[in-house]
Design a protein around this motif. Structure first.
Motif, mmCIF file in Angstrom:
data_model
loop_
_atom_site.group_PDB
_atom_site.id
_atom_site.type_symbol
_atom_site.label_atom_id
_atom_site.label_comp_id
_atom_site.label_asym_id
_atom_site.label_seq_id
_atom_site.Cartn_x
_atom_site.Cartn_y
_atom_site.Cartn_z
ATOM 1 N N ILE A 33 4.687 0.700 13.374
ATOM 2 C CA ILE A 33 4.146 0.495 11.743
ATOM 3 C C ILE A 33 2.697 1.035 12.069
ATOM 4 O O ILE A 33 2.250 1.639 10.740
ATOM 5 N N LYS A 34 2.292 1.425 13.496
ATOM 6 C CA LYS A 34 1.055 2.353 13.181
ATOM 7 C C LYS A 34 1.230 3.567 13.416
ATOM 8 O O LYS A 34 0.185 4.620 12.607
ATOM 9 N N GLU A 35 2.518 4.340 12.758
ATOM 10 C CA GLU A 35 2.924 5.530 12.064
ATOM 11 C C GLU A 35 2.449 5.652 10.957
ATOM 12 O O GLU A 35 2.497 6.906 10.381
ATOM 13 N N TYR A 36 2.365 4.941 10.477
ATOM 14 C CA TYR A 36 2.270 5.177 9.067
ATOM 15 C C TYR A 36 0.864 5.018 8.512
ATOM 16 O O TYR A 36 0.440 4.951 7.149
ATOM 17 N N PHE A 37 -0.051 4.861 9.443
ATOM 18 C CA PHE A 37 -1.190 4.790 9.247
ATOM 19 C C PHE A 37 -1.803 6.454 9.564
ATOM 20 O O PHE A 37 -1.068 7.278 10.582
ATOM 21 N N TYR A 88 0.645 -1.412 0.027
ATOM 22 C CA TYR A 88 0.092 -0.030 0.054
ATOM 23 C C TYR A 88 1.062 1.312 -0.082
ATOM 24 O O TYR A 88 0.491 2.195 -0.804
ATOM 25 N N GLN A 89 1.979 1.577 0.773
ATOM 26 C CA GLN A 89 2.565 2.546 0.986
ATOM 27 C C GLN A 89 4.136 2.421 0.166
ATOM 28 O O GLN A 89 5.580 2.769 0.491
ATOM 29 N N ARG A 90 4.024 1.774 -1.095
ATOM 30 C CA ARG A 90 5.036 1.400 -2.157
ATOM 31 C C ARG A 90 6.333 2.204 -1.879
ATOM 32 O O ARG A 90 7.389 2.592 -2.468
ATOM 33 N N GLU A 91 5.457 3.457 -2.603
ATOM 34 C CA GLU A 91 6.220 4.536 -3.644
ATOM 35 C C GLU A 91 7.122 4.921 -1.784
ATOM 36 O O GLU A 91 7.638 5.591 -1.860
ATOM 37 N N TYR A 92 6.388 4.941 -0.864
ATOM 38 C CA TYR A 92 7.433 5.345 0.733
ATOM 39 C C TYR A 92 8.468 4.690 0.922
ATOM 40 O O TYR A 92 9.556 4.934 1.297
ATOM 41 N N PHE A 93 8.339 3.645 0.962
ATOM 42 C CA PHE A 93 9.546 2.899 1.490
ATOM 43 C C PHE A 93 10.365 2.333 -0.408
ATOM 44 O O PHE A 93 11.877 2.480 0.680
ATOM 45 N N LEU A 94 9.950 2.815 -1.414
ATOM 46 C CA LEU A 94 11.691 2.767 -1.848
ATOM 47 C C LEU A 94 12.206 4.746 -1.988
ATOM 48 O O LEU A 94 13.039 4.281 -2.336
ATOM 49 N N THR A 95 11.434 5.453 -1.242
ATOM 50 C CA THR A 95 11.901 6.304 -1.304
ATOM 51 C C THR A 95 12.784 7.228 0.078
ATOM 52 O O THR A 95 13.530 7.835 0.109
ATOM 53 N N GLY A 96 11.154 6.733 0.981
ATOM 54 C CA GLY A 96 12.026 7.228 1.871
ATOM 55 C C GLY A 96 11.042 8.675 2.607
ATOM 56 O O GLY A 96 11.322 9.365 3.274
ATOM 57 N N ASP A 97 10.760 8.934 1.173
ATOM 58 C CA ASP A 97 9.584 11.301 1.408
ATOM 59 C C ASP A 97 8.641 10.196 1.800
ATOM 60 O O ASP A 97 7.324 9.916 1.529
ATOM 61 N N GLU A 98 8.313 11.771 3.121
ATOM 62 C CA GLU A 98 7.691 10.513 3.858
ATOM 63 C C GLU A 98 5.882 11.806 2.724
ATOM 64 O O GLU A 98 4.348 10.955 3.551
#
Length: 484
Positions: free
Chosen positions: A407-411, A357-367
Motif C-alpha cells: 500500500i505504501k507504494e501508492y504514496f 483518493y486514487q480512484r482514477e488509478y484503480f479504475l484504469t491502472g495507468d500510473e
C-alpha cells in the motif's frame, strides 16, 4: 544543595491496551493469524467460532452486577464443577475444526538439504586422501550463499592449522580448490567475479566467441566492467561484431552460482493480500481479507463460572482468588474481541480512503493517474493520526486488477509542472523509466540530458533529482547502460 518541591504537570500516556491495539493494526495478515492463535492458546476464556450474540450481553451483565473486583464477596464456589482435571485444552483434541469446503490455511514446505550439504554430497563421490579431504571439507564450508569463497588462500591456510590441526602449504590448497571448483553449479567456490565467469566458460565447448570471452575476462576485465568497448576493440585487435558475440556469451553466465541452487534450505515467502479491490459494473469494490475478521466469543464455560459464583453461599479466600483469575481472563477476552473489531474498522476505513483518493488509478491502472498523496492526506480524511495510517500502509498488501502491491507504494510526494499543477513524483519516475527504455543503447542518455528531456516534457527538475529517481528505479548510470 538539595531541595524538595512539588511540581504539577499534564501528560498524555498510552495505556497498555492502546499500545497493543497499535501493534495489532500494524500486523499483516499472516502475522495477525499467529498473534490470534497465541491469544487463543494463552486465554482459555477466549474461543473461536460463531457464537450467539447473547453471550456478550450475559458477560456484560455479570460484570455490571455483583462482580466488582474491589467489593467481591468470598463466596465458596466448587470450582471442580466447572474446571476439568485434564490439562489438555479441548481445542487440541478436536480434529474437525473446519468444514470440508473451507480453504486449507497451512502452507506445506518441501524438505531439502542446505547448499553446503549439496556440495558435500558431490564431494563424497570424489576420491581424496585424508589431508585433501580435510582441506576440501573446509573449503566447502567456506562457500557462502552466493557460491563464493570470500577468503584468501593464506587465511585459509592459517585457519586449517589453528582449527583443524592441518598443516599444508598454499600449493596444496590451490590444488584441492581446483577440485572443489569442478562441483556443480558451475562457477562455485570462485574467489572473485572474473574467476567465477571464467570457470563457467571453461565448462562450455570451445568456440571462437568463448575463446575471445575468456581472453577478455582474463586480460581486460576492468575495461569490460566499465564498458570501455573502444579500448577492448583496440587492445584485442578484433571487429565490433566479434566483440558483440563474446559479450553475448558472457551475459549468459550466472554471476551468483549459489543463487541457482533450488534446495529447501530457505523459507519461501508468501504474500497474503490484506485487501482486494475489484471493478464491478464500473465501480470500485473493496473487501477486507476474511482471515482478518475471525469469529471470536467469550467462553460460555467461564460465564457459567461467574453465575455459579453468584449463587454460592460459602466463602473462602481461595475461591475468591480463583474467581478473580476468572474475571481477569474474561476481561482480557472481551478486550481482545473489541480490539479485533477496531482493527478491522481501522484497516477498512484507511484503505477505503486510499482507494477513493486514487480512484482514477484503480479504475484504469495507468500510473500517470496516481495523484500526489502523503500520509497526512489520508489521516485528515479519516480523522486519525498519521502514525495509524503509516502502520496500515507500511505492512499491508492490496490485490488489484493490476497486481498485488504494498500500500505504501501508492504514496508519493508532489511537485509542480510548468503549468503550476501538482504532479506525483511517481508519474515523473514512470516517464523517466520510459525515456531511458527508448534511448539509443550505443549512446545512453546522461543525467543532464535526461533532465533537459524531462524539462521539455513539462517537468523542470534538477540533474541531481534525476539521479536520485534513477537510483530509486534501480537504473545504472549511462556508462553502465551502454551496449555495443
Amino acid at each position: 544543595m538539595l531541595k524538595q518541591h512539588l511540581q504539577f504537570k499534564l501528560a498524555q500516556k498510552l495505556s497498555p491496551q492502546q499500545i497493543q491495539l497499535m501493534k495489532l493494526i500494524q500486523l499483516p495478515t499472516q502475522a495477525f493469524e499467529q498473534r490470534l492463535k497465541q491469544e487463543l492458546e494463552e486465554n482459555p476464556a477466549l474461543e473461536s467460532g460463531k457464537e450467539s450474540l447473547e453471550m456478550e450481553d450475559e458477560y456484560s451483565d455479570s460484570l455490571d452486577g455483583d462482580m466488582d473486583s474491589e467489593t467481591i464477596d468470598t463466596e465458596d464456589i466448587n470450582i471442580d464443577d466447572y474446571l476439568s482435571d485434564d490439562e489438555i485444552p479441548d481445542y487440541r483434541t478436536q480434529t474437525s475444526n473446519y468444514s470440508p469446503d473451507e480453504d486449507e490455511k497451512s502452507i506445506p514446505y518441501a524438505a531439502g538439504v542446505s547448499f553446503n550439504q549439496y556440495l558435500m554430497n558431490q564431494l563424497n563421490t570424489i576420491y581424496l586422501n585424508d589431508e585433501e579431504w580435510a582441506i576440501a571439507e573446509f573449503l566447502v564450508g567456506s562457500v557462502d550463499e552466493s557460491g563464493y569463497i570470500r577468503r584468501t588462500i593464506p587465511d585459509i591456510m592459517d585457519d586449517l592449522a589453528f582449527t583443524q590441526n592441518v598443516y599444508v602449504d598454499e600449493e596444496a590448497i590451490e590444488h584441492v580448490l581446483k577440485v572443489v571448483q569442478e562441483l556443480d553449479p558451475p562457477g562455485v567456490a570462485a574467489r572473485s567475479l572474473d574467476e567465477c565467469l571464467i570457470i563457467q566458460l571453461k565448462r562450455k565447448p570451445p568456440t571462437p566467441s568463448i575463446e575471445l570471452a575468456l581472453e577478455i575476462l582474463d586480460k581486460s576485465f576492468e575495461h569490460f566492467t566499465k564498458k570501455h568497448y573502444s579500448r577492448l576493440l583496440q587492445k584485442h585487435g578484433i571487429e565490433e561484431e566479434e566483440l558483440k558475440e563474446a559479450i553475448s556469451e558472457i551475459e549468459k553466465l550466472n554471476p551468483k552460482p549459489g543463487g541457482s541452487y533450488s534446495g529447501g534450505n530457505k523459507i519461501i515467502e508468501h504474500i497474503v493480500p490484506d485487501f482486494s479491490i475489484k471493478i464491478v459494473d464500473g465501480e470500485l469494490e473493496l473487501n477486507l481479507n476474511a482471515r482478518n475478521a475471525p469469529d471470536l466469543h467469550v467462553s460460555k464455560e467461564y460465564n457459567n463460572m461467574l453465575e455459579g459464583y453468584k449463587k454460592s453461599k460459602e466463602r473462602t479466600k481461595a475461591q475468591k482468588d480463583a474467581v478473580l483469575f476468572i474475571k481477569q481472563k474474561l476481561d482480557a477476552a472481551k478486550w481482545f474481541i473489541d480490539a479485533i473489531r477496531q482493527r478491522q474498522q481501522t484497516l477498512y476505513v484507511t484503505m477505503k480512503a486510499i482507494m477513493d483518493y486514487q480512484r482514477e488509478y484503480f479504475l484504469t491502472g495507468d500510473e500517470r493517474k496516481l495523484k500526489p498523496m502523503i500520509l497526512k492526506d489520508i489521516a485528515d480524511t479519516i480523522q486519525m493520526d498519521v502514525s495509524t495510517v503509516s502502520r496500515v500502509a507500511n505492512s499491508k498488501y492490496v490485490d488489484t486488477p493490476y497486481g498485488t502491491k504494498l500500500i505504501k507504494e501508492y504514496f508519493s510526494e508532489s511537485m509542480k509542472n510548468v503549468e503550476g499543477e501538482d504532479v506525483s513524483t511517481r508519474e515523473i519516475k514512470t516517464i523517466l523509466e520510459n525515456v531511458i527504455g527508448e534511448e539509443d543503447k550505443k549512446k545512453p542518455l546522461t543525467d543532464d540530458k535526461l533532465a533537459r528531456i524531462l524539462k521539455e516534457k513539462g517537468y523542470p527538475i534538477a540533474r541531481r533529482t534525476v539521479a536520485k529517481y534513477r537510483e530509486q528505479l534501480g537504473i545504472p548510470v549511462a556508462r553502465l547502460r551502454k551496449q555495443i
